[in-house]
Design a protein around this motif. Structure first.
Motif, mmCIF file in Angstrom:
data_model
loop_
_atom_site.group_PDB
_atom_site.id
_atom_site.type_symbol
_atom_site.label_atom_id
_atom_site.label_comp_id
_atom_site.label_asym_id
_atom_site.label_seq_id
_atom_site.Cartn_x
_atom_site.Cartn_y
_atom_site.Cartn_z
ATOM 1 N N VAL A 149 18.546 0.929 1.110
ATOM 2 C CA VAL A 149 19.151 0.478 -0.058
ATOM 3 C C VAL A 149 20.686 0.252 -0.550
ATOM 4 C CG1 VAL A 149 18.946 0.407 -3.025
ATOM 5 C CG2 VAL A 149 17.080 0.302 -0.969
ATOM 6 N N HIS A 197 12.825 -6.317 9.879
ATOM 7 C CA HIS A 197 12.489 -7.713 9.779
ATOM 8 C C HIS A 197 11.496 -8.481 10.096
ATOM 9 C CE1 HIS A 197 16.590 -8.409 7.346
ATOM 10 N NE2 HIS A 197 17.054 -7.458 8.460
ATOM 11 N N GLN A 199 8.851 -5.534 11.785
ATOM 12 C CA GLN A 199 8.250 -5.094 11.474
ATOM 13 C C GLN A 199 7.987 -4.249 13.466
ATOM 14 O OE1 GLN A 199 5.034 -5.766 9.137
ATOM 15 N NE2 GLN A 199 6.384 -6.158 7.331
ATOM 16 N N TYR A 226 8.699 1.323 3.453
ATOM 17 C CA TYR A 226 8.000 0.189 2.262
ATOM 18 C C TYR A 226 7.524 0.526 0.920
ATOM 19 C CZ TYR A 226 8.623 -2.748 7.028
ATOM 20 O OH TYR A 226 9.027 -3.840 7.638
ATOM 21 N N ASP A 227 8.218 0.332 -0.088
ATOM 22 C CA ASP A 227 7.972 -0.207 -1.335
ATOM 23 C C ASP A 227 6.568 -1.217 -1.235
ATOM 24 O OD1 ASP A 227 8.302 -2.807 -1.307
ATOM 25 O OD2 ASP A 227 10.417 -2.400 -3.061
ATOM 26 N N HIS A 229 5.668 -3.632 -2.704
ATOM 27 C CA HIS A 229 6.132 -5.264 -2.898
ATOM 28 C C HIS A 229 7.110 -5.363 -1.640
ATOM 29 C CE1 HIS A 229 5.629 -5.208 -6.668
ATOM 30 N NE2 HIS A 229 7.072 -4.311 -7.382
ATOM 31 N N ASP A 230 6.440 -4.207 -0.829
ATOM 32 C CA ASP A 230 6.526 -4.140 0.991
ATOM 33 C C ASP A 230 7.755 -4.269 1.107
ATOM 34 O OD1 ASP A 230 4.659 -3.899 1.985
ATOM 35 O OD2 ASP A 230 3.829 -6.347 2.076
ATOM 36 N N LYS A 231 9.079 -4.081 0.438
ATOM 37 C CA LYS A 231 10.704 -3.389 0.294
ATOM 38 C C LYS A 231 10.731 -3.105 1.062
ATOM 39 C CE LYS A 231 14.667 -4.465 -2.258
ATOM 40 N NZ LYS A 231 15.488 -4.430 -3.090
ATOM 41 N N PRO A 232 11.434 -3.064 2.689
ATOM 42 C CA PRO A 232 11.685 -2.044 2.666
ATOM 43 C C PRO A 232 13.159 -0.975 2.237
ATOM 44 C CG PRO A 232 13.395 -4.151 4.208
ATOM 45 C CD PRO A 232 12.230 -3.986 2.845
ATOM 46 N N LEU A 233 12.656 0.388 2.450
ATOM 47 C CA LEU A 233 13.397 1.349 1.266
ATOM 48 C C LEU A 233 13.858 2.260 2.692
ATOM 49 C CD1 LEU A 233 10.787 2.136 -0.847
ATOM 50 C CD2 LEU A 233 12.403 0.056 -1.083
#
Length: 835
Positions: A149, A197, A199, A226-227, A229-233
């Protein structure tokens, strides 16, 4: 307990101390004001005093109570609060006193226990972190974390070291990619993209470039966090420096390539074979050695090494047995079959290969084709025992056979044998006249004829040069040996046809019989050689059988040679002088210097005995120089003492070996200078045979001697080749007629005619003549009539030592002073009576 402590400290930690102390009096005062008001309203004056007293006591009590509360509750709680703050700041060793109320003391004890546990946990954590860092450093593994991020990164210390960076350097994505080798950029970025992108596992090897320019190889493993929400952190992982591993891999590949190149291109055969006797792997060289078209063809066709390869299958068994003893064989030589059936020789270096438990797996080794070496060894072995030119056994082989014959006779006294030592007569003449090639062919033909003269069990050997040896075995009598010797002589005297040219030779033979004794081969060779010497000394072309008298003479000759070598040092030599008479004036005109040897035990030894030995041993050159010096010295003395005599000359004989010395002229020049002798008074004599055998070389030397001013004389003329056509080629001054012609001069018309011819020839060639061996007045008269200038012989005087010669010269000097001629051989007063 920890929760209770947190509850109390939450409400008490911010209460000031004066509030705790003032609060109870204020509460009592408020109560007092309330009661006072109530009393005033109700007019209760009696109770007012009581109220005041109670108020005072209440104030005192409340103040005391506030102090106690402050000491027992507030202060401990504040210390807990302060200790908690310091621990939070990292001072894990901080502790609080266990004081105050029971519950607070319990709380303090619990707090201290908690602090100690926390300190232990932090120490354990620090140790584990230190060990982890050390493990990372040893394994060259660094940890990293990238915030997807904020695009910030966190690296471990080891990762900084791997990249060659410091913690102050930028850790952005761009900064990271700047460290990646340009050729690996796309590869790394593609891996990151696929990981985030799609995985996919983040597993990539690449090269990085340190700020110093050094290139390192690294291997990175990572994953995405990931969080909900499956958003990569985050992208987290580790990077290992695998430079050494890569270098080892590269080195291993290069080594394998080199090994493969060596394996494929080696000149020696390389193989691996199984325990049951077939090949597992072979290189092209081994296929070529065994005659196969390829390694595959060899392995498919040669399936049983023991039976198909080795000429002697037992060699395979010996091969296995040797490996079982030492696990290694060096230079295991065997004859083997090629695929076409031809036999070659190989040398194997083989070792047994085992696993870690010692179990035998297979054999591997190197094969060298040593066929040529074996052939060379066989040739060398043959050369060691055979003559290269004739193919006959050589001296070494003959001595071995002779030793066997000696051993046989020692076991069986009836067994007899004979050794024949052959030497070709005048072989040097063949070499010099027809060339060495013809000479070699003659030796080959001689060896072939010798084979026809002996039995198959006899041995013929070439001893060296033109010498041959024959070992006649199991002979029955001496007559048999003599017949064989005569047969050899008869066959070798027959002409040899070599290159369409007839060549003649003969042989002299020395024979040593086993019946005369001998325990060593050298004894028989020596005896046969002595017999050969005897045969050649008696005119060649004959054979002689050894007898003990020959050995005795040989020992005497050896002793004579030993004494001869020491004679100069012991001053045993003496020069005698024989006068040369001028026939016309009857005066002494010169002397001939003649060497004599006064042996300490044998007395006077004849020159005929020791001069040939001196020439043979080479001592004649040293002796000749000594005689020349003595003669030049003496003639100079006589010329000074007897000036009235005819100018004296000194004749000195020079041997053939002296004339062939390259420094002869220097020796003569140095002698003349050292003795101050007049050059024209020195006459050097050489024999007719010396002139004929070395005509070209001698002619040049004689010319140089004449140019130095000395005279030359040819001695014993008429006894050698007597090639009159040669005389004009040499710059001679004097011809000396041999005594053999003079001794019969008065009674032989033939000798008279020869002498007259020689004198006439010499005069025509501008030479004077000296007659040797004059013993009678009649001979002297004839020579004077034939115009012979000079003479010497017993008529005038024998060779004399210096003392007697001085007496002769004194007499001649006195005669010359009286003006009378010398009278030779006519009265007792002649010099002959002096000698």
């Amino acid at each position: 307990m920890l929760q209770r402590a947190n509850f109390l400290t939450h409400y008490i930690r911010n209460v000031p101390t004066y509030v705790v102390l003032v609060a109870p009096p204020i509460v009592l005062l408020s109560i007092f004001v309330f009661l006072k008001t109530w009393l005033i309203v109700n007019r209760q004056e009696t109770l007012e005093l009581v109220l005041i007293i109670l108020l005072f006591l209440g104030i005192v009590f409340s103040t005391f109570l506030g102090i106690i509360i402050n000491q027992l509750i507030t202060h401990p709680i504040r210390r807990l609060n302060q200790a908690a703050s310091e621990i939070a700041q990292g001072h894990l060793e901080k502790r609080v006193p266990v004081t105050g109320m029971r519950e607070l003391a319990t709380l303090a004890e619990a707090f201290n226990v908690m602090a100690a546990q926390l300190e232990d946990s932090f120490l354990t954590l620090a140790q584990r972190e230190s060990r982890l860092q050390e493990a990372q450093r040893l394994a060259h593994i660094g940890y990293w974390e990238r915030n997807l991020v904020t695009e910030t990164a966190l690296w471990s210390d080891e990762l900084y070291r791997i990249f060659g960076l410091s913690p102050t350097d930028s850790l952005t994505k761009e900064g990271f990619l700047q460290c990646v080798h340009p050729e690996d950029h796309w590869h790394v970025e593609q891996a990151i993209y696929l990981t985030i992108h799609q995985q996919q596992p983040y597993d990539v090897e690449y090269r990085l470039i340190r700020p110093t320019g050094e290139v390192r190889h690294v291997h990175t493993l990572g994953r995405v966090v990931y969080d909900q929400h499956d958003k990569p952190l985050y992208l987290i992982g580790s990077t290992q420096d695998i430079t050494q591993q890569k270098q080892a891999e590269i080195a291993l590949r290069e080594a394998e390539a080199r090994y493969r190149s060596i394996f494929e291109n080696a000149l020696e055969g390389i193989f691996q074979s199984s325990l049951d006797g077939h090949y597992i792997a072979v290189n092209p060289a081994l296929a070529r050695i065994y005659g196969y078209t390829s390694p595959d063809a060899l392995m498919s066709q040669l399936t049983n090494i023991a039976k198909q390869l080795y000429v002697n299958p037992q060699r395979r068994i010996e091969f296995i047995q040797a490996l079982q003893k030492s696990d290694e064989i060096i230079d295991f030589e065997s004859d083997v079959y090629k695929v076409d059936g031809t036999i070659i020789w190989i040398s194997e270096y083989v070792r047994a290969c085992r696993d870690t438990q010692g179990r035998l797996l297979y054999y591997e080794g190197i094969v060298t084709d040593i066929t040529e070496r074996k052939r060379t060894e066989e040739q060398l072995k043959r050369y060691a025992y055979h003559d290269v030119l004739t193919g006959l056994p050589n001296r070494v082989k003959f001595i071995e056979a002779l030793q066997q014959a000696i051993n046989h006779r020692q076991q069986d006294s009836n067994y007899t044998f004979a050794v024949l030592f052959l030497d070709l007569d005048r072989f040097k003449l063949v070499n010099d006249s027809l060339g060495h090639l013809i000479g070699d062919k003659l030796l080959i033909e001689v060896s072939n004829r010798l084979k026809d003269c002996v039995h198959a069990h006899d041995i013929i050997a070439r001893f060296g040069g033109d010498e041959f040896l024959v070992l006649l075995t199991n002979i029955k009598s001496q007559q048999e040996v003599s017949r064989t010797a005569r047969r050899i002589y008869q066959l070798l005297t027959q002409p040899f046809m070599i290159d369409n040219q007839e060549v003649f030779t003969s042989t002299s033979i020395g024979i040593a019989l086993s019946t005369l004794g001998g325990t060593e081969p050298s004894d028989f060779l020596r005896n046969a050689d002595l017999a050969l010497f005897q045969a050649k000394s008696q005119g060649m072309g004959r054979y002689e059988i050894f007898n003990t008298n020959m050995h005795t003479k040989s020992l005497a000759r050896l002793q004579l040679e030993t004494d001869l070598r020491r004679s100069l040092e012991r001053q045993e030599f003496e020069v005698y002088y024989q006068p040369i008479i001028h026939l016309e004036s009857q005066q002494i005109c010169g002397f001939e210097a003649l060497l004599r040897w006064q042996h300490p035990t044998r007395g006077m030894i004849s020159p005929l005995e020791f001069i040939p030995l001196a020439e043979e041993t080479g001592l004649i050159t040293t002796i000749g120089c000594w005689v020349l010096y003595q003669a030049c010295t003496q003639v100079k003395i006589w010329q000074a003492e007897f000036p009235q005599l005819y100018p004296l000359t000194m004749s000195v004989n020079l041997s053939a070996k002296q004339f062939l010395q390259p420094n002869l002229l220097d020796q003569i020049e140095q002698t003349i200078i050292a003795t101050n002798c007049e050059r024209t008074h020195l006459k050097l004599e050489l024999t007719e045979s010396v002139l004929m055998n070395n005509a070209v070389t001698i002619s040049q030397t004689l010319t140089q001697i004449r140019q130095l001013g000395m005279q030359l004389s040819i001695d014993d003329f008429g006894t050698g080749y007597s090639s009159l056509s040669y005389l004009h080629r040499f710059p001679l001054n004097t011809l000396k007629i041999d005594r053999s012609f003079i001794s019969t001069l008065a009674g032989s018309n033939e000798h008279l005619a020869i002498v007259q011819t020689i004198i006439t020839l010499a005069h025509n060639l501008n030479m004077d003549v000296t007659a040797e061996g004059v013993e009678t007045p009649e001979q002297m008269a004839i020579l004077r009539e034939l115009k012979c200038e000079q003479a010497q012989g017993y008529l005038f005087a024998k060779p004399m030592n210096v003392k007697d010669t001085n007496l002769l010269l004194e007499h001649a000097h006195q005669t010359a002073l009286l003006g009378k001629p010398m009278q030779w051989g006519f009265s007792s007063e002649t010099p002959l009576s002096i000698v």
